[in-house]
Design a protein around this motif. Structure first.
Motif, PDB file in Angstrom:
ATOM      1  N   MET A  26       0.854  -1.512  -0.211  1.00 17.18           N
ATOM      2  CA  MET A  26      -0.031  -0.009   0.119  1.00 17.18           C
ATOM      3  C   MET A  26       1.361   1.329   0.014  1.00 17.18           C
ATOM      4  SD  MET A  26      -2.905  -0.633   2.449  1.00 17.18           S
ATOM      5  CE  MET A  26      -2.113  -1.019   3.667  1.00 17.18           C
ATOM      6  N   TRP A  27       1.323   1.064   0.924  1.00 18.43           N
ATOM      7  CA  TRP A  27       2.582   2.592   0.407  1.00 18.43           C
ATOM      8  C   TRP A  27       3.101   2.625   0.094  1.00 18.43           C
ATOM      9  CZ3 TRP A  27       7.733   3.043   4.385  1.00 18.43           C
ATOM     10  CH2 TRP A  27       8.179   4.598   4.807  1.00 18.43           C
ATOM     11  N   LEU A  28       3.860   2.083  -0.654  1.00 13.80           N
ATOM     12  CA  LEU A  28       5.245   1.679  -2.184  1.00 13.80           C
ATOM     13  C   LEU A  28       4.482   1.571  -3.305  1.00 13.80           C
ATOM     14  CD1 LEU A  28       8.610   0.252  -1.039  1.00 13.80           C
ATOM     15  CD2 LEU A  28       8.019   2.821  -0.766  1.00 13.80           C
ATOM     16  N   GLY A  29       3.352   1.098  -3.431  1.00 16.66           N
ATOM     17  CA  GLY A  29       2.594   0.905  -4.056  1.00 16.66           C
ATOM     18  C   GLY A  29       2.091   2.076  -5.038  1.00 16.66           C
ATOM     19  N   PRO A  35       4.047  -4.314  -8.518  1.00 15.23           N
ATOM     20  CA  PRO A  35       4.686  -5.818  -8.566  1.00 15.23           C
ATOM     21  C   PRO A  35       6.514  -5.235  -7.691  1.00 15.23           C
ATOM     22  CG  PRO A  35       3.735  -5.679 -10.835  1.00 15.23           C
ATOM     23  CD  PRO A  35       3.959  -4.102  -9.780  1.00 15.23           C
ATOM     24  N   VAL A  36       6.709  -3.988  -7.632  1.00 13.61           N
ATOM     25  CA  VAL A  36       7.796  -4.057  -6.812  1.00 13.61           C
ATOM     26  C   VAL A  36       7.477  -3.313  -5.807  1.00 13.61           C
ATOM     27  CG1 VAL A  36      10.075  -1.911  -6.785  1.00 13.61           C
ATOM     28  CG2 VAL A  36       8.490  -2.166  -8.899  1.00 13.61           C
ATOM     29  N   ALA A  37       6.773  -3.125  -5.303  1.00 14.34           N
ATOM     30  CA  ALA A  37       6.579  -3.229  -4.292  1.00 14.34           C
ATOM     31  C   ALA A  37       6.222  -4.831  -2.984  1.00 14.34           C
ATOM     32  CB  ALA A  37       5.586  -2.333  -3.702  1.00 14.34           C
ATOM     33  N   LEU A  38       5.926  -5.518  -3.558  1.00 20.93           N
ATOM     34  CA  LEU A  38       5.619  -6.930  -3.668  1.00 20.93           C
ATOM     35  C   LEU A  38       6.569  -7.557  -3.175  1.00 20.93           C
ATOM     36  CD1 LEU A  38       3.143  -8.890  -2.791  1.00 20.93           C
ATOM     37  CD2 LEU A  38       3.655  -9.449  -5.581  1.00 20.93           C
ATOM     38  N   VAL A  39       7.418  -7.450  -4.433  1.00 18.33           N
ATOM     39  CA  VAL A  39       8.404  -7.573  -4.230  1.00 18.33           C
ATOM     40  C   VAL A  39       9.620  -7.994  -2.652  1.00 18.33           C
ATOM     41  CG1 VAL A  39      11.914  -8.414  -5.091  1.00 18.33           C
ATOM     42  CG2 VAL A  39       9.034  -8.577  -6.986  1.00 18.33           C
ATOM     43  N   VAL A  40       9.219  -5.856  -2.860  1.00 14.52           N
ATOM     44  CA  VAL A  40       9.840  -5.877  -1.795  1.00 14.52           C
ATOM     45  C   VAL A  40       9.829  -6.536  -0.536  1.00 14.52           C
ATOM     46  CG1 VAL A  40      10.613  -3.598  -0.192  1.00 14.52           C
ATOM     47  CG2 VAL A  40      10.878  -3.729  -2.622  1.00 14.52           C
ATOM     48  N   GLY A  41       8.157  -6.439   0.247  1.00 16.86           N
ATOM     49  CA  GLY A  41       7.593  -7.275   0.992  1.00 16.86           C
ATOM     50  C   GLY A  41       7.850  -8.306   1.220  1.00 16.86           C
ATOM     51  N   LEU A  42       8.098  -9.425   0.097  1.00 18.22           N
ATOM     52  CA  LEU A  42       7.978 -10.433  -0.148  1.00 18.22           C
ATOM     53  C   LEU A  42       9.721 -10.509   0.394  1.00 18.22           C
ATOM     54  CD1 LEU A  42       6.415 -12.022  -2.916  1.00 18.22           C
ATOM     55  CD2 LEU A  42       5.616 -11.805  -0.475  1.00 18.22           C
ATOM     56  N   GLY A  47      13.099 -12.677   3.906  1.00 13.87           N
ATOM     57  CA  GLY A  47      14.102 -12.727   4.748  1.00 13.87           C
ATOM     58  C   GLY A  47      14.340 -12.930   7.084  1.00 13.87           C
ATOM     59  N   TRP A  48      12.993 -12.654   6.412  1.00 15.10           N
ATOM     60  CA  TRP A  48      12.911 -12.800   8.249  1.00 15.10           C
ATOM     61  C   TRP A  48      12.348 -14.249   8.367  1.00 15.10           C
ATOM     62  CZ3 TRP A  48       9.063 -14.574  11.296  1.00 15.10           C
ATOM     63  CH2 TRP A  48       8.574 -13.799  12.858  1.00 15.10           C
ATOM     64  N   LEU A  49      12.015 -14.924   7.234  1.00 15.75           N
ATOM     65  CA  LEU A  49      11.259 -16.563   7.677  1.00 15.75           C
ATOM     66  C   LEU A  49      12.393 -16.982   7.497  1.00 15.75           C
ATOM     67  CD1 LEU A  49       8.609 -18.058   7.691  1.00 15.75           C
ATOM     68  CD2 LEU A  49       8.620 -18.079   5.892  1.00 15.75           C
ATOM     69  N   ALA A  50      13.314 -16.672   6.934  1.00 18.67           N
ATOM     70  CA  ALA A  50      14.689 -17.408   6.240  1.00 18.67           C
ATOM     71  C   ALA A  50      15.756 -17.551   7.450  1.00 18.67           C
ATOM     72  CB  ALA A  50      14.933 -17.052   5.296  1.00 18.67           C
ATOM     73  N   THR A  51      15.481 -16.562   8.457  1.00 21.15           N
ATOM     74  CA  THR A  51      16.625 -16.734   9.488  1.00 21.15           C
ATOM     75  C   THR A  51      15.806 -17.184  10.894  1.00 21.15           C
ATOM     76  OG1 THR A  51      15.705 -14.019  10.239  1.00 21.15           O
ATOM     77  CG2 THR A  51      17.136 -14.153   8.250  1.00 21.15           C
ATOM     78  N   LEU A  52      14.350 -17.182  10.395  1.00 21.20           N
ATOM     79  CA  LEU A  52      13.664 -18.195  11.338  1.00 21.20           C
ATOM     80  C   LEU A  52      13.990 -19.309  11.446  1.00 21.20           C
ATOM     81  CD1 LEU A  52      11.965 -17.995  13.964  1.00 21.20           C
ATOM     82  CD2 LEU A  52      10.310 -17.615  12.379  1.00 21.20           C
TER      83      LEU A  52
END
Length: 286
Positions: A26-29, A35-42, A47-52
């Protein structure tokens, strides 16, 4: 028991990831294609989920890596920073967005709590052993308290009985002293009388000078001292004769008699000898 800590952590993680992805889109869209904003959010969530996931794998192996932990907290703080920045830029409902900005950090903290629980968790057998030890300690403490209370009650009863007995003895002594005092007062009054001196002279010590001494038992006829009887009336036995008698008495039975039995039979037979000579004869023949 593990579900009590892992389920809140999973729920908080899912909420924070969805919230972070929605805020980024919503913010970067509005400034970049969605799509770019979606990639940034993902990317942030991934990264958070991978380190976890890597942290959980190390924890399952009993290991720990500070670098991975630092990277995981960095992704959590980045997600919270994005939520805070979004809350500060919106025109409405800024307080509501700030209220949920802590969710990524809270999810990370819940996973930390779950990891601490896993490192300190005990097996049911260990927990049962601990409960048994604690129960045994409580039982011993209760028994000790009961023993102390019983000993205190016994001591109190003993002191009460001793005190009462002492009081009774004191009363009896006081009564006896009073009776004796009255008796001595009566005797003193009688002794001081003019006509009682001669009467008391037959039962007490002389109370006035010049009075006949108290009555004594009469002695009938002359008395002569009687000489003491000799201990050895018969002739003394020689050592040879004494040895023969001791030998005969000693071997009168089988097995041979002891010294005590031999001495008893020696006296019973009418023989006389001192204990020193008799023991010396026993040593010679034995």
């Amino acid at each position: 028991m593990s579900a009590k800590t892992v389920l809140p952590a999973v729920a908080m993680t899912a909420v924070s990831m969805v919230l972070t992805l929605a805020v980024v889109v919503m913010w970067l869209g509005t400034a970049v294609p969605w799509p770019v904003a979606l990639v940034v959010g993902l990317g942030i969530d991934g990264g958070w989920l991978a380190t976890l996931a890597y942290e959980r794998r190390l924890a399952a192996q009993g290991d720990h890596n500070r670098t991975v932990t630092t990277v995981g907290w960095s992704f959590g703080l980045l997600a919270s920073g994005v939520l805070v920045a979004h809350a500060l830029t919106v025109d409405h409902s800024a307080a509501a967005w700030l209220a949920v900005a802590w969710l990524p950090v809270a999810a990370k903290a819940l996973w930390l709590v779950h990891g601490l629980w896993e490192r300190t968790a005990l097996t049911p057998n260990a927990l049962d052993a601990i409960r048994g030890i604690q129960q045994e300690a409580r039982d011993e403490a209760a028994v000790a308290r009961a023993r102390l209370r019983a000993e205190a009650a016994t001591e109190e009863t003993r002191l009460t009985a001793v005190t009462e007995a002492g009081a009774r003895v004191a009363r009896v002594q006081a009564k006896t002293a009073q009776t004796l005092s009255t008796a001595w007062s009566t005797l003193e009054t009688a002794r001081q009388g003019e006509e009682t001196g001669r009467a008391l002279n037959c039962v007490t010590a002389r109370v006035t000078p010049g009075v006949t001494p108290r009555w004594e038992l009469p002695v009938w006829g002359p008395t002569e001292p009687v000489a003491a009887l000799p201990l050895d009336a018969g002739p003394a036995l020689t050592d040879e004769a004494l040895d023969v008698i001791v030998q005969e008495i000693r071997h009168s039975e089988t097995p041979a008699l002891s010294y005590r039995e031999m001495a008893s039979r020696f006296r019973a037979a009418g023989h006389s000898a001192s204990e020193v000579r008799l023991r010396a004869a026993w040593k010679r023949v034995a």
